[in-house]
Design an enzyme around this catalytic site. Structure first.
Site, PDB file in Angstrom:
ATOM      1  N   LYS A 128     -19.242  40.579   6.282  1.00 31.93           N
ATOM      2  CA  LYS A 128     -20.333  40.118   7.146  1.00 31.93           C
ATOM      3  C   LYS A 128     -21.479  41.117   7.034  1.00 31.93           C
ATOM      4  O   LYS A 128     -21.300  42.302   7.332  1.00 31.93           O
ATOM      5  CB  LYS A 128     -19.867  40.061   8.611  1.00 31.93           C
ATOM      6  CG  LYS A 128     -19.050  38.839   8.922  1.00 31.93           C
ATOM      7  CD  LYS A 128     -18.790  38.711  10.413  1.00 31.93           C
ATOM      8  CE  LYS A 128     -18.029  37.434  10.709  1.00 31.93           C
ATOM      9  NZ  LYS A 128     -16.880  37.166   9.846  1.00 31.93           N
ATOM     10  N   ASP A 179     -19.803  36.352   4.105  1.00 30.58           N
ATOM     11  CA  ASP A 179     -19.650  35.406   5.217  1.00 30.58           C
ATOM     12  C   ASP A 179     -21.036  34.981   5.704  1.00 30.58           C
ATOM     13  O   ASP A 179     -22.012  35.708   5.530  1.00 30.58           O
ATOM     14  CB  ASP A 179     -18.931  36.077   6.402  1.00 30.58           C
ATOM     15  CG  ASP A 179     -17.418  36.154   6.198  1.00 30.58           C
ATOM     16  OD1 ASP A 179     -16.905  35.557   5.240  1.00 30.58           O
ATOM     17  OD2 ASP A 179     -16.764  36.809   7.026  1.00 30.58           O
ATOM     18  N   ARG A 237     -18.354  28.897  -0.725  1.00 25.11           N
ATOM     19  CA  ARG A 237     -17.410  28.441   0.302  1.00 25.11           C
ATOM     20  C   ARG A 237     -18.139  27.488   1.240  1.00 25.11           C
ATOM     21  O   ARG A 237     -19.198  27.820   1.768  1.00 25.11           O
ATOM     22  CB  ARG A 237     -16.894  29.642   1.103  1.00 25.11           C
ATOM     23  CG  ARG A 237     -16.026  29.235   2.299  1.00 25.11           C
ATOM     24  CD  ARG A 237     -15.775  30.397   3.249  1.00 25.11           C
ATOM     25  NE  ARG A 237     -15.118  31.503   2.597  1.00 25.11           N
ATOM     26  CZ  ARG A 237     -15.167  32.759   3.053  1.00 25.11           C
ATOM     27  NH1 ARG A 237     -15.851  33.055   4.158  1.00 25.11           N
ATOM     28  NH2 ARG A 237     -14.542  33.723   2.416  1.00 25.11           N
ATOM     29  N   GLY A 251     -18.791  25.601  10.155  1.00 25.78           N
ATOM     30  CA  GLY A 251     -19.700  26.481  10.902  1.00 25.78           C
ATOM     31  C   GLY A 251     -19.120  26.781  12.268  1.00 25.78           C
ATOM     32  O   GLY A 251     -18.627  25.883  12.945  1.00 25.78           O
ATOM     33  N   HIS A 270      -9.440  23.258   7.844  1.00 28.00           N
ATOM     34  CA  HIS A 270      -8.054  22.898   8.185  1.00 28.00           C
ATOM     35  C   HIS A 270      -7.954  21.424   8.496  1.00 28.00           C
ATOM     36  O   HIS A 270      -6.909  20.929   8.880  1.00 28.00           O
ATOM     37  CB  HIS A 270      -7.602  23.691   9.426  1.00 28.00           C
ATOM     38  CG  HIS A 270      -7.926  25.141   9.328  1.00 28.00           C
ATOM     39  ND1 HIS A 270      -9.083  25.681   9.845  1.00 28.00           N
ATOM     40  CD2 HIS A 270      -7.267  26.148   8.744  1.00 28.00           C
ATOM     41  CE1 HIS A 270      -9.121  26.967   9.579  1.00 28.00           C
ATOM     42  NE2 HIS A 270      -8.030  27.289   8.908  1.00 28.00           N
ATOM     43  N   ARG A 294     -12.119  31.395  17.206  1.00 27.11           N
ATOM     44  CA  ARG A 294     -10.912  30.581  16.909  1.00 27.11           C
ATOM     45  C   ARG A 294     -10.493  29.789  18.141  1.00 27.11           C
ATOM     46  O   ARG A 294     -10.079  28.646  18.038  1.00 27.11           O
ATOM     47  CB  ARG A 294      -9.735  31.458  16.450  1.00 27.11           C
ATOM     48  CG  ARG A 294      -9.959  32.309  15.214  1.00 27.11           C
ATOM     49  CD  ARG A 294     -10.221  31.556  13.928  1.00 27.11           C
ATOM     50  NE  ARG A 294     -11.505  30.939  13.729  1.00 27.11           N
ATOM     51  CZ  ARG A 294     -12.631  31.536  13.317  1.00 27.11           C
ATOM     52  NH1 ARG A 294     -12.649  32.820  13.088  1.00 27.11           N
ATOM     53  NH2 ARG A 294     -13.745  30.862  13.120  1.00 27.11           N
TER      54      ARG A 294
HETATM   55  C1  LIG Z   1     -11.621  30.604   4.830  1.00 25.18           C
HETATM   56  C2  LIG Z   1     -12.595  30.336   5.928  1.00 25.18           C
HETATM   57  C3  LIG Z   1     -13.733  31.097   6.019  1.00 25.18           C
HETATM   58  C4  LIG Z   1     -14.682  30.830   7.015  1.00 25.18           C
HETATM   59  N1  LIG Z   1     -15.862  31.526   7.003  1.00 25.18           N
HETATM   60  C5  LIG Z   1     -16.825  31.179   7.888  1.00 25.18           C
HETATM   61  C6  LIG Z   1     -18.124  31.760   7.843  1.00 25.18           C
HETATM   62  O1  LIG Z   1     -18.431  32.618   6.985  1.00 25.18           O
HETATM   63  N2  LIG Z   1     -19.033  31.359   8.755  1.00 25.18           N
HETATM   64  C7  LIG Z   1     -18.755  30.405   9.715  1.00 25.18           C
HETATM   65  O2  LIG Z   1     -19.637  30.042  10.505  1.00 25.18           O
HETATM   66  N3  LIG Z   1     -17.526  29.866   9.793  1.00 25.18           N
HETATM   67  C8  LIG Z   1     -16.558  30.225   8.919  1.00 25.18           C
HETATM   68  N4  LIG Z   1     -15.331  29.631   9.002  1.00 25.18           N
HETATM   69  C9  LIG Z   1     -14.966  28.838  10.206  1.00 25.18           C
HETATM   70  C10 LIG Z   1     -15.377  27.389  10.065  1.00 25.18           C
HETATM   71  O3  LIG Z   1     -16.767  27.270  10.093  1.00 25.18           O
HETATM   72  C11 LIG Z   1     -14.776  26.530  11.195  1.00 25.18           C
HETATM   73  O4  LIG Z   1     -15.239  26.990  12.423  1.00 25.18           O
HETATM   74  C12 LIG Z   1     -13.256  26.531  11.219  1.00 25.18           C
HETATM   75  O5  LIG Z   1     -12.722  26.502   9.923  1.00 25.18           O
HETATM   76  C13 LIG Z   1     -12.751  25.286  11.964  1.00 25.18           C
HETATM   77  O6  LIG Z   1     -13.201  24.117  11.320  1.00 25.18           O
HETATM   78  P1  LIG Z   1     -12.238  23.122  10.491  1.00 25.18           P
HETATM   79  O7  LIG Z   1     -12.966  22.731   9.261  1.00 25.18           O
HETATM   80  O8  LIG Z   1     -10.948  23.757  10.258  1.00 25.18           O
HETATM   81  O9  LIG Z   1     -12.179  21.807  11.364  1.00 25.18           O
HETATM   82  P2  LIG Z   1     -11.878  21.524  12.896  1.00 25.18           P
HETATM   83  O10 LIG Z   1     -12.513  20.225  13.186  1.00 25.18           O
HETATM   84  O11 LIG Z   1     -12.215  22.684  13.768  1.00 25.18           O
HETATM   85  O12 LIG Z   1     -10.314  21.348  12.909  1.00 25.18           O
HETATM   86  C14 LIG Z   1      -9.633  20.305  12.250  1.00 25.18           C
HETATM   87  C15 LIG Z   1      -8.141  20.471  12.494  1.00 25.18           C
HETATM   88  O13 LIG Z   1      -7.692  21.696  11.916  1.00 25.18           O
HETATM   89  C16 LIG Z   1      -6.775  22.349  12.785  1.00 25.18           C
HETATM   90  N5  LIG Z   1      -7.411  23.585  13.298  1.00 25.18           N
HETATM   91  C17 LIG Z   1      -8.712  23.916  13.182  1.00 25.18           C
HETATM   92  N6  LIG Z   1      -8.983  25.096  13.755  1.00 25.18           N
HETATM   93  C18 LIG Z   1      -7.836  25.515  14.285  1.00 25.18           C
HETATM   94  C19 LIG Z   1      -7.479  26.675  15.007  1.00 25.18           C
HETATM   95  N7  LIG Z   1      -8.385  27.624  15.341  1.00 25.18           N
HETATM   96  N8  LIG Z   1      -6.187  26.805  15.378  1.00 25.18           N
HETATM   97  C20 LIG Z   1      -5.283  25.864  15.047  1.00 25.18           C
HETATM   98  N9  LIG Z   1      -5.580  24.731  14.359  1.00 25.18           N
HETATM   99  C21 LIG Z   1      -6.823  24.569  13.989  1.00 25.18           C
HETATM  100  C22 LIG Z   1      -6.460  21.355  13.851  1.00 25.18           C
HETATM  101  O14 LIG Z   1      -5.422  20.527  13.413  1.00 25.18           O
HETATM  102  C23 LIG Z   1      -7.736  20.563  13.956  1.00 25.18           C
HETATM  103  O15 LIG Z   1      -7.570  19.299  14.517  1.00 25.18           O
HETATM  104  C24 LIG Z   1     -14.409  29.832   7.989  1.00 25.18           C
HETATM  105  C25 LIG Z   1     -13.249  29.079   7.899  1.00 25.18           C
HETATM  106  C26 LIG Z   1     -12.360  29.302   6.895  1.00 25.18           C
HETATM  107  C27 LIG Z   1     -11.135  28.434   6.796  1.00 25.18           C
END
Ligand SMILES: Cc1cc2nc3c(=O)[nH]c(=O)nc-3n(C[C@H](O)[C@H](O)[C@H](O)COP(=O)(O)OP(=O)(O)OC[C@H]3O[C@@H](n4cnc5c(N)ncnc54)[C@H](O)[C@@H]3O)c2cc1C
Length: 306
Positions: free
Chosen positions: A98, A132, A182, A186, A225, A287
């Protein structure tokens, strides 16, 4: 609503003190953070790599306010990278950085110099760095620094956030040969003027951005995820004939580990983002904001300690 409250709490030092000193916090943190020390990060990396996964490591810390803190963060990354190389964990493991932890908020040149030192150490260790992406006020500065870093370190990865209205166009800019990008949804609280507000709009934007990246010439890193988006990612990989070496899925440490293993079993490259260090507060709150079920998990930990 709950998301906004938790994200507001993530900026409050009073709430931070409350959470950090609560007796139940340790168990919750352990689920999402590999540990406090470099050795904890190396141990978690070794385990994931043994399970067939790739790793990106994040030394926790953001909103650094002094040059001393920024330089200490840089030094930790240098120690980590030499530890990874010595343990034979590169190139499977890379690092995520970051820029705010390297001084971006008060001295952009210092953040760039520190990032450049980390990129040089990553080159020497046989691996890469991904920058990031933080809140939208930093996007232009981060992309400018990325462009400068890529002159000497072309493998430096970018992060783009599907919730920002500008991101589809940024994807087109960055979908060039050798460009590691990546794509995530967000994680920050952003105003309507710059970001889509509904989950549906964010998901639709993610798919549009994914189409641009998967049909382009770069190396897409699909960080999500979300089961629907992962299925669409698998579909686009078939459609655009991208074999597992030409894109990857990414997920966070402690989140959907069974899905991570399923994708590895299907032959995909899966990289787990592993945070470590004692500055876990902002990371943990983001998270929790993502998923109300995690707040329930937090609540259960509280009750079980009573
Ligand atoms: C490798 C990686 C790097 C990232 N880097 C950045 C970055 O540099 N800047 C930034 O702004 N964001 C970053 N993020 C975070 C990202 O922006 C999302 O906030 C986060 O990934 C949740 O979004 P989602 O796509 O998983 O979907 P969501 O709609 O949040 O989740 C979809 C499903 O995934 C599962 N899930 C999601 N989150 C969780 C959790 N916390 N605990 C348990 N289950 C969960 C659940 O089943 C949920 O229904 C990163 C995420 C990842 C995976």
């Amino acid at each position: 609503m709950l998301r906004s409250v938790i994200l507001a709490a993530s900026r409050s030092s009073q709430v931070e003190r409350l959470v950090a000193t609560a007796p139940f916090t340790r168990d919750v943190v352990r689920r999402f953070v590999a540990g406090a020390a470099t050795d904890d990060a190396l141990r978690a990396t070794r385990e994931l790599v043994a399970d067939g996964q790739a790793v990106t490591l994040d030394y926790l810390g953001e909103d650094t306010t002094t040059p001393e803190q920024a330089n200490a963060t840089r030094d930790e990354y240098l120690t980590l990278l030499s530890g990874l190389a010595a343990a034979g964990l590169t190139p499977a493991a890379e690092v995520s950085v970051k820029l705010s932890a390297l001084g971006q908020m008060f001295d952009e040149q210092l953040a760039y110099d520190n990032a450049r030192a980390i990129c040089a150490a990553a080159d020497a260790a046989g691996t890469t760095v991904t920058l990031d992406m933080e809140d939208h006020t930093t996007t232009d500065s981060t992309l400018d620094i990325l462009a400068k870093l890529r002159k000497d370190h072309p493998g430096t990865g970018a992060v783009l956030q599907a919730y920002l209205r500008r991101t589809e166009s940024d994807c087109r800019e960055l979908a060039s040969a050798g460009s590691r990008v990546r794509l995530c949804k967000g994680a920050y609280k952003e105003p309507e003027s710059v970001a889509y507000q509904s989950a549906r709009e964010v998901d639709k934007s993610y798919v549009r951005c994914m189409n641009v990246l998967m049909s382009g010439d770069g190396y897409p890193m699909l960080a999500t995820h979300d089961p629907r988006l992962i299925a669409i990612g698998e579909d686009r990989a078939r459609w655009f004939d991208r074999d597992p070496g030409r894109f990857e899925f990414q997920m966070l440490y402690g989140i959907r580990p069974e899905e991570q293993q399923r994708l590895v079993g299907e032959g995909y490259t899966v990289r787990t983002y592993v945070p470590y260090g004692d500055q876990w507060y902002g990371y943990l709150m983001r998270r929790l904001a993502e998923r109300p079920a995690n707040v329930a998990f937090f609540g259960r930990a509280v009750l079980s300690k009573k």
